[in-house]
Scaffold this active site. Sequence first.
Site, PDB file in Angstrom:
ATOM      1  N   LYS A  83      11.015   7.573  31.842  1.00 30.68           N
ATOM      2  CA  LYS A  83      12.044   7.736  33.609  1.00 30.68           C
ATOM      3  C   LYS A  83      13.650   7.459  32.907  1.00 30.68           C
ATOM      4  O   LYS A  83      13.979   6.248  32.838  1.00 30.68           O
ATOM      5  CB  LYS A  83      11.981   6.590  34.674  1.00 30.68           C
ATOM      6  CG  LYS A  83      11.231   7.629  36.221  1.00 30.68           C
ATOM      7  CD  LYS A  83      10.886   6.005  36.858  1.00 30.68           C
ATOM      8  CE  LYS A  83      10.329   6.270  38.327  1.00 30.68           C
ATOM      9  NZ  LYS A  83      10.667   5.042  38.902  1.00 30.68           N
TER      10      LYS A  83
HETATM   11  O1  G3P Z   1       9.151   5.487  43.223  1.00 30.80           O
HETATM   12  C1  G3P Z   1      10.926   4.793  43.819  1.00 30.80           C
HETATM   13  C2  G3P Z   1      10.187   4.514  44.413  1.00 30.80           C
HETATM   14  O2  G3P Z   1       9.362   3.179  44.054  1.00 30.80           O
HETATM   15  C3  G3P Z   1      11.173   3.605  45.281  1.00 30.80           C
HETATM   16  O3  G3P Z   1      10.703   2.942  46.955  1.00 30.80           O
HETATM   17  O4  G3P Z   1      10.395   1.855  48.442  1.00 30.80           O
HETATM   18  O5  G3P Z   1      11.729   0.639  47.047  1.00 30.80           O
HETATM   19  O6  G3P Z   1      12.891   2.942  47.813  1.00 30.80           O
HETATM   20  P1  G3P Z   1      11.287   1.753  47.629  1.00 30.80           P
END
Ligand code: G3P
Length: 219
Positions: A83
């Site tokens: 990533k």
């Molecule tokens: O895959 C990316 C994800 O983990 C971000 O999620 O909820 O931290 O915006 P969030």
Amino acid sequence: MKFFLDTANVDEIREASALGLVDGITTNPSLLAKEPAPDREILEEICALVEGPVSAEVVSTDSEGMVREGRDLAKIAPNIVVKCPLIVEGLKAVRILKQDGIRSNVTLCFSVPQAIFAAKAGAYIISPFVGRLDDIGVDGMSLIRDIQQVYRNYAFETEILVASIRNPLHVIEAARIGADIATIPAKVYKGLLKHPLTDSGLERFLEDYRNAQKVGAAV
Ligand code: G3P
């Protein structure tokens, strides 16, 4: 549509993958930071549990550092996908890693032009973050619709992974649009299979069955 789990928690992955329907995993530095074990150990364990792609993120901000980290992460297992953040240095790293045969997931995508650049750089996966756009009052799913249309227009092969999913509606909308992958937090993933009418319907069927057995036995 592929369902990935968005977690670095091995217990969550073990539990969800018992169903045999987890197609891959996405991790990030924030998710790994929540776990007590060393990152590499966790990633090794995850790669042994899940056959599909396992995204592991670099933390360098220069392309040389990202490439170095990416090559090292790729040694963990053949299903590692590196990533890289959607910045200039990240896209440089994607191109170099691709030449090495290492697949990349370009993360932190918030616009269509960013998604085009990632595809042109040779990203295997693009990760637009829908929930974080919703958080600032921008419709995250519109971005998925737009990227899907643009990628189709030019037959880009980069897979669209809907990230930052917060609820089942995000998953439903991603499926309606035809996104390749949804990466889902374990709590949301579990909830997707459940419906109160399924539970009450099953209870009723079983009760009727038991009652009918009683009548049969009495005759
Ligand atoms: O895959 C990316 C994800 O983990 C971000 O999620 O909820 O931290 O915006 P969030």
